[in-house]
Design an enzyme around this catalytic site. Structure first.
Site, PDB file in Angstrom:
ATOM      1  N   ALA A 261       0.824  -1.212   0.000  1.00 14.36           N
ATOM      2  CA  ALA A 261       0.000   0.000   0.000  1.00 14.36           C
ATOM      3  C   ALA A 261       0.860   1.265   0.000  1.00 14.36           C
ATOM      4  O   ALA A 261       2.096   1.214   0.034  1.00 14.36           O
ATOM      5  CB  ALA A 261      -0.934  -0.019   1.203  1.00 14.36           C
ATOM      6  N   HIS A 262       0.168   2.407   0.002  1.00 14.41           N
ATOM      7  CA  HIS A 262       0.865   3.680  -0.134  1.00 14.41           C
ATOM      8  C   HIS A 262       1.768   3.984   1.059  1.00 14.41           C
ATOM      9  O   HIS A 262       1.477   3.681   2.203  1.00 14.41           O
ATOM     10  CB  HIS A 262      -0.111   4.833  -0.381  1.00 14.41           C
ATOM     11  CG  HIS A 262      -1.178   5.004   0.659  1.00 14.41           C
ATOM     12  ND1 HIS A 262      -2.172   5.936   0.548  1.00 14.41           N
ATOM     13  CD2 HIS A 262      -1.425   4.350   1.817  1.00 14.41           C
ATOM     14  CE1 HIS A 262      -2.968   5.869   1.586  1.00 14.41           C
ATOM     15  NE2 HIS A 262      -2.537   4.912   2.373  1.00 14.41           N
ATOM     16  N   ASN A 263       2.908   4.588   0.717  1.00 12.85           N
ATOM     17  CA  ASN A 263       3.890   5.068   1.706  1.00 12.85           C
ATOM     18  C   ASN A 263       4.567   3.966   2.512  1.00 12.85           C
ATOM     19  O   ASN A 263       5.187   4.236   3.541  1.00 12.85           O
ATOM     20  CB  ASN A 263       3.258   6.096   2.648  1.00 12.85           C
ATOM     21  CG  ASN A 263       2.780   7.322   1.908  1.00 12.85           C
ATOM     22  OD1 ASN A 263       1.577   7.535   1.769  1.00 12.85           O
ATOM     23  ND2 ASN A 263       3.705   8.111   1.398  1.00 12.85           N
TER      24      ASN A 263
END
Length: 359
Positions: A261-263
C-alpha cells in the site's frame, strides 16, 4: 529452454571450486561436455546435478549425472556413506564448492543468459512512443507498448509487449519488464530489475476522507521508487504514496500477487512470498522475510532481520528482530509453538474438567 553445450573445465575456470572422485584418488577429467542443470533423479551423463542437502545423499547411489555439485566440507562423510551403502561408487564427478545451492543459482543464471533468445535492440513499429521520451540505443521496446512523455529507458533494458509506461517514468539500465506491466506517471524503476507480467506500479493508494457517510477521495501525489536489483512477481501491485513516496529498497524480492500500500518502505534485501498484504505507511526493515499470505497492519515498524511466518497477522509494531508466528496474537515463534500445542489439548482438557466436576 535448450541450453548451450559447455565444457566442465570452462565452468570450473569461471566459477571456481575443485574436482574430485567419489571413488577415491582416481584422476578426474574436466573435459566433460554439459548441456544444463537437472535434479539428481532425472539427470543424464551430460547434466550437472547438485546435492544441496546431505539428507538426500542416497540419490547419489542411482544418479546418472555427469557432474554433481557437493559441499566440500561434507564430501568426506558423503564418500564414507557411499562406501558403506553401495558396492561401487557413483560414476559422477564431484565438483566441490562451499555452497552447492548458491552455485546452482549462479550457474543457472549463466546458462540462461548464454542460451535465451535475445531480441534486437530498437523500437517495434507497432509501439507508441512519445517524441519526448528517451530510449537508449541498446534498449528494446516491443510491439503494443505505450511510452509516455519524458520517459527515460536505460541501456540494455527490455520493455516487452503491451507494457505501459506513464509520463515521466524512469527505467534504469539492464532492467527487464515483462508483458502487460503498467507503470503510472513519475514512478522510478532502478537498474538490473525484473518486473514480471501483470504488475501495476503506482496506482493510487487507498486514501479517502468521510463526509456524512460518503467517501471523498484524497489525491495520491507521491511516487513509487524502486531501487536497483529488485524483482517483482506477476500481478503484484505497489501503490504510489499519498504525499511522500512508496520505497522499495535495493535487492528486494517480491513474489506474485503481493499488495503493497501507499507510503510503505521496504528495506534492502527483504523478501516476501505470494499473497502478502502490507497496509499503508508501514516500515519494513532490511533483510526481513514475510511468509506467504501474511498480513501486516498499517503504520507499523518492523526492525531489520525480522522473519514473519506465512499466514501470520502482524497487528502491532515489532520491537526486537526474531522469528514471529501467529494470529491471536502474534508471538515469538518459540512461544507460539507452545501455544499451538496447548490449543490442540484444550478439548481433552475440557472433557477432563467436566469429568472432575461430575465426581
Amino acid at each position: 529452454m535448450n541450453f548451450i553445450e559447455t565444457k566442465l573445465s570452462t565452468l570450473l575456470e569461471q566459477f571456481g571450486g575443485r574436482l574430485a572422485s567419489f571413488g577415491g584418488d582416481q584422476a578426474v577429467a574436466g573435459d566433460i561436455v554439459l548441456t544444463g542443470i537437472q535434479t539428481l533423479e532425472k539427470a543424464g551423463g551430460n547434466h550437472l546435478g547438485f546435492l544441496a542437502n546431505p539428507k538426500f545423499r542416497d540419490q547419489l547411489l542411482s544418479t546418472k549425472a555427469g557432474v554433481v555439485l557437493v559441499r566440500e566440507s561434507q564430501f568426506e562423510s558423503i564418500c564414507q556413506y557411499l562406501e558403506e551403502s553401495a558396492a561401487h561408487a557413483p560414476s559422477s564427478v564431484a565438483w566441490l564448492v562451499n555452497d552447492p545451492y548458491l552455485y546452482y543459482a549462479k550457474l543457472q543464471q549463466w546458462w540462461v543468459a548464454c542460451s535465451e533468445f535475445k531480441p534486437q535492440a530498437g523500437i517495434h513499429p507497432r509501439a507508441v512512443v512519445d517524441p519526448t521520451a528517451t530510449i537508449a540505443p541498446s534498449a528494446m521496446v516491443a510491439a503494443n507498448c505505450v511510452i509516455g512523455a519524458h520517459v527515460k529507458v536505460g541501456e540494455g533494458s527490455r520493455i516487452e509487449a503491451g507494457v505501459v509506461l506513464g509520463n515521466h517514468v524512469e527505467v534504469g539500465d539492464a532492467t527487464r519488464i515483462y508483458p502487460n506491466v503498467t507503470v503510472y506517471d513519475e514512478c522510478v524503476i532502478g537498474s538490473h530489475c525484473v518486473i514480471h507480467a501483470g504488475v501495476v506500479i503506482g496506482a493510487d493508494g487507498f486514501g479517502f476522507a468521510n463526509e456524512k457517510g460518503a467517501w471523498v477521495k484524497i489525491p495520491q501525489v507521491g511516487r513509487v521508487v524502486i531501487a536497483d536489483q529488485v524483482e517483482i512477481g506477476a500481478n503484484t501491485t505497489i501503490d504510489r504514496g499519498a504525499l511522500d513516496d512508496t520505497l522499495i529498497g535495493f535487492g528486494v524480492k517480491l513474489d506474485n500477487q503481493i499488495q503493497i500500500a501507499h507510503n510503505v518502505t521496504v528495506g534492502e534485501h527483504s523478501a516476501m512470498a505470494g499473497c502478502v498484504g502490507i497496509a499503508g505507511s508501514t516500515a519494513i526493515g532490511a533483510r526481513c522475510t514475510v511468509g506467504g499470505a501474511a498480513m501486516v497492519f498499517g503504520h507499523l515498524n518492523i526492525p531489520d532481520g525480522t522473519h514473519v511466518s506465512g499466514a501470520s497477522v502482524v497487528m502491532s509494531s515489532i520491537k526486537e528482530p526474531g522469528a514471529y508466528t501467529g494470529i491471536f496474537p502474534l508471538q515469538e515463534h518459540k512461544d507460539w509453538e507452545k501455544t499451538a500445542v496447548t490449543l490442540k489439548q484444550l478439548l481433552k482438557l475440557r472433557n477432563e474438567v467436566r469429568e472432575l466436576k461430575k465426581q
